[in-house]
Design a protein around this motif. Structure first.
Motif, PDB file in Angstrom:
ATOM      1  N   THR A 139       5.213   9.746   2.254  1.00  0.00           N
ATOM      2  CA  THR A 139       6.356  10.454   1.740  1.00  0.00           C
ATOM      3  C   THR A 139       6.587  10.441   0.289  1.00  0.00           C
ATOM      4  N   VAL A 140       7.581  11.118  -0.404  1.00  0.00           N
ATOM      5  CA  VAL A 140       8.066  10.796  -1.696  1.00  0.00           C
ATOM      6  C   VAL A 140       9.338  10.834  -1.534  1.00  0.00           C
ATOM      7  N   THR A 141      10.123   9.735  -2.133  1.00  0.00           N
ATOM      8  CA  THR A 141      11.475   9.804  -2.225  1.00  0.00           C
ATOM      9  C   THR A 141      11.942  10.757  -3.270  1.00  0.00           C
ATOM     10  N   THR A 142      12.930  11.360  -2.644  1.00  0.00           N
ATOM     11  CA  THR A 142      13.409  12.624  -3.938  1.00  0.00           C
ATOM     12  C   THR A 142      15.021  12.610  -3.706  1.00  0.00           C
ATOM     13  N   THR A 143      15.483  12.996  -4.798  1.00  0.00           N
ATOM     14  CA  THR A 143      17.116  13.055  -4.723  1.00  0.00           C
ATOM     15  C   THR A 143      17.370  14.644  -5.655  1.00  0.00           C
ATOM     16  N   ASP A 172      -1.897   5.837 -11.360  1.00  0.00           N
ATOM     17  CA  ASP A 172      -2.229   4.341 -11.168  1.00  0.00           C
ATOM     18  C   ASP A 172      -1.199   3.433 -11.672  1.00  0.00           C
ATOM     19  N   LEU A 173      -0.063   3.100 -10.900  1.00  0.00           N
ATOM     20  CA  LEU A 173       0.909   2.444 -11.255  1.00  0.00           C
ATOM     21  C   LEU A 173       0.649   0.731 -10.811  1.00  0.00           C
ATOM     22  N   THR A 174       1.206  -0.128 -11.505  1.00  0.00           N
ATOM     23  CA  THR A 174       0.957  -1.536 -11.089  1.00  0.00           C
ATOM     24  C   THR A 174       2.428  -2.036 -10.639  1.00  0.00           C
ATOM     25  N   ARG A 175       2.642  -3.075 -10.024  1.00  0.00           N
ATOM     26  CA  ARG A 175       4.053  -3.637  -9.698  1.00  0.00           C
ATOM     27  C   ARG A 175       4.127  -5.010 -10.400  1.00  0.00           C
ATOM     28  N   LYS A 176       5.317  -4.890 -10.816  1.00  0.00           N
ATOM     29  CA  LYS A 176       5.869  -6.371 -11.451  1.00  0.00           C
ATOM     30  C   LYS A 176       5.334  -7.688 -10.453  1.00  0.00           C
ATOM     31  N   LYS A 211       0.727  -1.317   0.083  1.00  0.00           N
ATOM     32  CA  LYS A 211      -0.094  -0.150  -0.070  1.00  0.00           C
ATOM     33  C   LYS A 211       0.829   1.173  -0.101  1.00  0.00           C
ATOM     34  N   ARG A 212       2.121   1.010   0.269  1.00  0.00           N
ATOM     35  CA  ARG A 212       3.109   2.195  -0.015  1.00  0.00           C
ATOM     36  C   ARG A 212       3.170   3.032  -0.995  1.00  0.00           C
ATOM     37  N   ARG A 213       2.736   4.242  -1.342  1.00  0.00           N
ATOM     38  CA  ARG A 213       2.945   4.897  -2.559  1.00  0.00           C
ATOM     39  C   ARG A 213       3.787   6.267  -2.251  1.00  0.00           C
ATOM     40  N   SER A 214       4.149   6.667  -3.251  1.00  0.00           N
ATOM     41  CA  SER A 214       4.905   8.090  -3.311  1.00  0.00           C
ATOM     42  C   SER A 214       3.873   9.096  -3.485  1.00  0.00           C
ATOM     43  N   VAL A 215       3.789  10.020  -2.377  1.00  0.00           N
ATOM     44  CA  VAL A 215       2.639  10.938  -2.238  1.00  0.00           C
ATOM     45  C   VAL A 215       3.357  12.469  -2.331  1.00  0.00           C
ATOM     46  N   ARG A 216       2.737  13.173  -3.516  1.00  0.00           N
ATOM     47  CA  ARG A 216       3.281  14.280  -3.598  1.00  0.00           C
ATOM     48  C   ARG A 216       2.276  15.599  -3.145  1.00  0.00           C
ATOM     49  N   PHE A 217       1.400  14.939  -2.395  1.00  0.00           N
ATOM     50  CA  PHE A 217       0.246  15.890  -2.028  1.00  0.00           C
ATOM     51  C   PHE A 217       0.338  15.627  -0.342  1.00  0.00           C
ATOM     52  N   LYS A 263       4.668  11.886 -17.371  1.00  0.00           N
ATOM     53  CA  LYS A 263       3.708  10.857 -16.935  1.00  0.00           C
ATOM     54  C   LYS A 263       3.241  10.921 -15.733  1.00  0.00           C
ATOM     55  N   LEU A 264       4.144  11.176 -14.626  1.00  0.00           N
ATOM     56  CA  LEU A 264       3.987  11.262 -13.244  1.00  0.00           C
ATOM     57  C   LEU A 264       3.635  12.573 -12.715  1.00  0.00           C
ATOM     58  N   LYS A 265       3.242  13.575 -13.651  1.00  0.00           N
ATOM     59  CA  LYS A 265       3.165  14.923 -13.397  1.00  0.00           C
ATOM     60  C   LYS A 265       4.022  15.556 -12.319  1.00  0.00           C
ATOM     61  N   THR A 266       5.305  15.300 -12.306  1.00  0.00           N
ATOM     62  CA  THR A 266       6.313  15.957 -11.461  1.00  0.00           C
ATOM     63  C   THR A 266       6.817  17.016 -12.220  1.00  0.00           C
ATOM     64  N   ASN A 267       7.014  18.168 -11.658  1.00  0.00           N
ATOM     65  CA  ASN A 267       7.877  19.453 -12.216  1.00  0.00           C
ATOM     66  C   ASN A 267       8.690  19.944 -10.964  1.00  0.00           C
TER      67      ASN A 267
HETATM   68  C1  LIG Z   1      16.052   7.134  -6.114  1.00  0.00           C
HETATM   69  C2  LIG Z   1      14.656   7.604  -6.307  1.00  0.00           C
HETATM   70  C3  LIG Z   1      14.500   8.851  -6.658  1.00  0.00           C
HETATM   71  C4  LIG Z   1      13.259   9.560  -6.821  1.00  0.00           C
HETATM   72  N1  LIG Z   1      13.086  10.764  -7.027  1.00  0.00           N
HETATM   73  C5  LIG Z   1      11.937  11.565  -7.005  1.00  0.00           C
HETATM   74  C6  LIG Z   1      11.864  12.800  -7.417  1.00  0.00           C
HETATM   75  O1  LIG Z   1      12.616  13.644  -7.613  1.00  0.00           O
HETATM   76  N2  LIG Z   1      10.703  13.144  -7.506  1.00  0.00           N
HETATM   77  C7  LIG Z   1       9.413  12.468  -7.457  1.00  0.00           C
HETATM   78  O2  LIG Z   1       8.333  13.135  -7.452  1.00  0.00           O
HETATM   79  N3  LIG Z   1       9.526  11.186  -7.092  1.00  0.00           N
HETATM   80  C8  LIG Z   1      10.677  10.614  -7.040  1.00  0.00           C
HETATM   81  N4  LIG Z   1      10.879   9.313  -6.836  1.00  0.00           N
HETATM   82  C9  LIG Z   1       9.785   8.286  -6.700  1.00  0.00           C
HETATM   83  C10 LIG Z   1       9.510   7.428  -7.829  1.00  0.00           C
HETATM   84  O3  LIG Z   1       8.832   8.221  -8.966  1.00  0.00           O
HETATM   85  C11 LIG Z   1       8.212   6.532  -7.381  1.00  0.00           C
HETATM   86  O4  LIG Z   1       8.975   5.794  -6.327  1.00  0.00           O
HETATM   87  C12 LIG Z   1       7.757   5.623  -8.639  1.00  0.00           C
HETATM   88  O5  LIG Z   1       7.095   6.385  -9.494  1.00  0.00           O
HETATM   89  C13 LIG Z   1       6.771   4.433  -8.155  1.00  0.00           C
HETATM   90  O6  LIG Z   1       5.946   4.947  -7.261  1.00  0.00           O
HETATM   91  P1  LIG Z   1       5.750   4.438  -5.899  1.00  0.00           P
HETATM   92  O7  LIG Z   1       6.737   4.993  -5.132  1.00  0.00           O
HETATM   93  O8  LIG Z   1       4.352   5.017  -5.667  1.00  0.00           O
HETATM   94  O9  LIG Z   1       5.588   2.968  -5.906  1.00  0.00           O
HETATM   95  C14 LIG Z   1      12.063   8.620  -6.771  1.00  0.00           C
HETATM   96  C15 LIG Z   1      12.206   7.448  -6.313  1.00  0.00           C
HETATM   97  C16 LIG Z   1      13.430   6.824  -6.212  1.00  0.00           C
HETATM   98  C17 LIG Z   1      13.572   5.317  -5.591  1.00  0.00           C
END
Ligand SMILES: Cc1cc2nc3c(=O)[nH]c(=O)nc-3n(C[C@H](O)[C@H](O)[C@H](O)COP(=O)(O)O)c2cc1C
Length: 286
Positions: free
Chosen positions: A232-236, A273-277, A96-102, A172-176
């Protein structure tokens, strides 16, 4: 005649030596590798503090002075049925973990942040060096300064550094480059890898596999956040490492690896709406 023959001979010998030198230079040269721009690897971690360990005095470095006693292992065995149940439940939680940008601005208990970071600190690390620093930023002014640095660099990344294919993939991920969540999220956790440590005598200590160790700790942190009901959302933050390190007054041996904005999801939060392998695609049984 004798003179002209000698000069011709000398000229021929010189030309031969010149040719020999040229061809030997060619064979000694490294094969030319097509220089490929890999900003997510090269630029991201580039930092003016790059340490040229081989150029430094050997006296600056010392082997670790840690010594460990062995103690009995603390461990619990579960019946097989319980193991299956626990592993299934853990998978379902993390699925259920998702990257959440809101992210909502609703405050999060400090104790939860302390606990998830403590959990991340249980990660294994090369030679038990624990080469990580987690900076939890709650101060709104500091969060805003972080946002300004990141947006400034990200705009250049999107416009110049990333290349068309990468920008299209992110579309596609609508990030900017606008990152409102950096102001809004109650906590920003910035994870630094320590490229080396210090012994008790102040000498530099090698941090083996520091990036792998910190990446494992980050994975555990993501799982701990999910377990606590936070998002959270993972960002680099590309190219922001040195400026963020300076802002947060971190020492030169630390380099930014990841930034995690942390909080509750906002009410209107959506996710792609992503799916996982499936297992059959990610696992090979031998
Ligand atoms: C190393 C890494 C860097 C990422 N960098 C960004 C980022 O800069 N901005 C962002 O919106 N998402 C970032 N993501 C999130 C990915 O887009 C996201 O994990 C992927 O689309 C799968 O979605 P999920 O996390 O909901 O499963 C990053 C993820 C990883 C693992």
């Amino acid at each position: 005649m004798g003179f002209s023959l000698t000069s011709v001979l000398i000229a021929v010998i010189c030309a031969f030596i010149g040719w020999m030198l040229k061809s030997s230079k060619k064979t000694n040269q490294e094969p030319k590798v097509k220089s490929e721009s890999r900003p997510w690897v090269d630029e991201d971690l580039k930092d003016s503090t790059d340490l040229h360990q081989e150029e430094e005095e050997a006296d600056d470095w010392q082997e670790s002075d840690d010594n460990f006693e062995y103690v009995p292992l603390s461990w619990k065995r579960y019946p097989e049925s319980e193991m299956i149940q626990r592993s299934k439940e853990f998978y379902e939680l993390l699925q259920k973990r998702r990257s959440v940008r809101f992210i909502s601005n609703e405050p999060v208990p400090r104790e939860v942040i302390n606990n998830v970071i403590k959990t991340a600190g249980t990660a294994p690390s090369g030679a038990h060096t624990e080469p990580w620093t987690f900076v939890a930023v709650q101060d709104p002014d500091v969060k805003h300064q972080i946002r300004e640095i990141i947006e400034e660099e990200e705009e250049v990344n999107y416009r110049k550094r990333m290349g068309d294919r990468w920008v299209a993939d992110l579309k596609k991920l609508k990030t900017n480059w606008i990152k409102e969540y950096l102001d809004i999220a109650p906590f920003l956790i910035l994870i630094f890898k320590q490229v080396h440590g210090f012994t008790s005598k102040g000498k530099k200590k090698t941090h083996y596999y520091n990036e792998i160790s910190v990446s494992i700790a980050c994975g555990i942190l993501l799982a701990a956040l999910q377990n606590a009901g936070l998002v959270t959302v993972t960002t680099t933050p590309l190219n922001c490492g040195p400026r963020l390190r300076a802002l947060l007054r971190r020492p030169l041996n630390e380099k930014l690896l990841l930034l995690l904005p942390v909080g509750y999801p906002s009410k209107e939060a959506t996710v792609p709406d992503l799916t996982r392998k499936p297992l059959s695609e990610i696992m090979v049984t031998v």
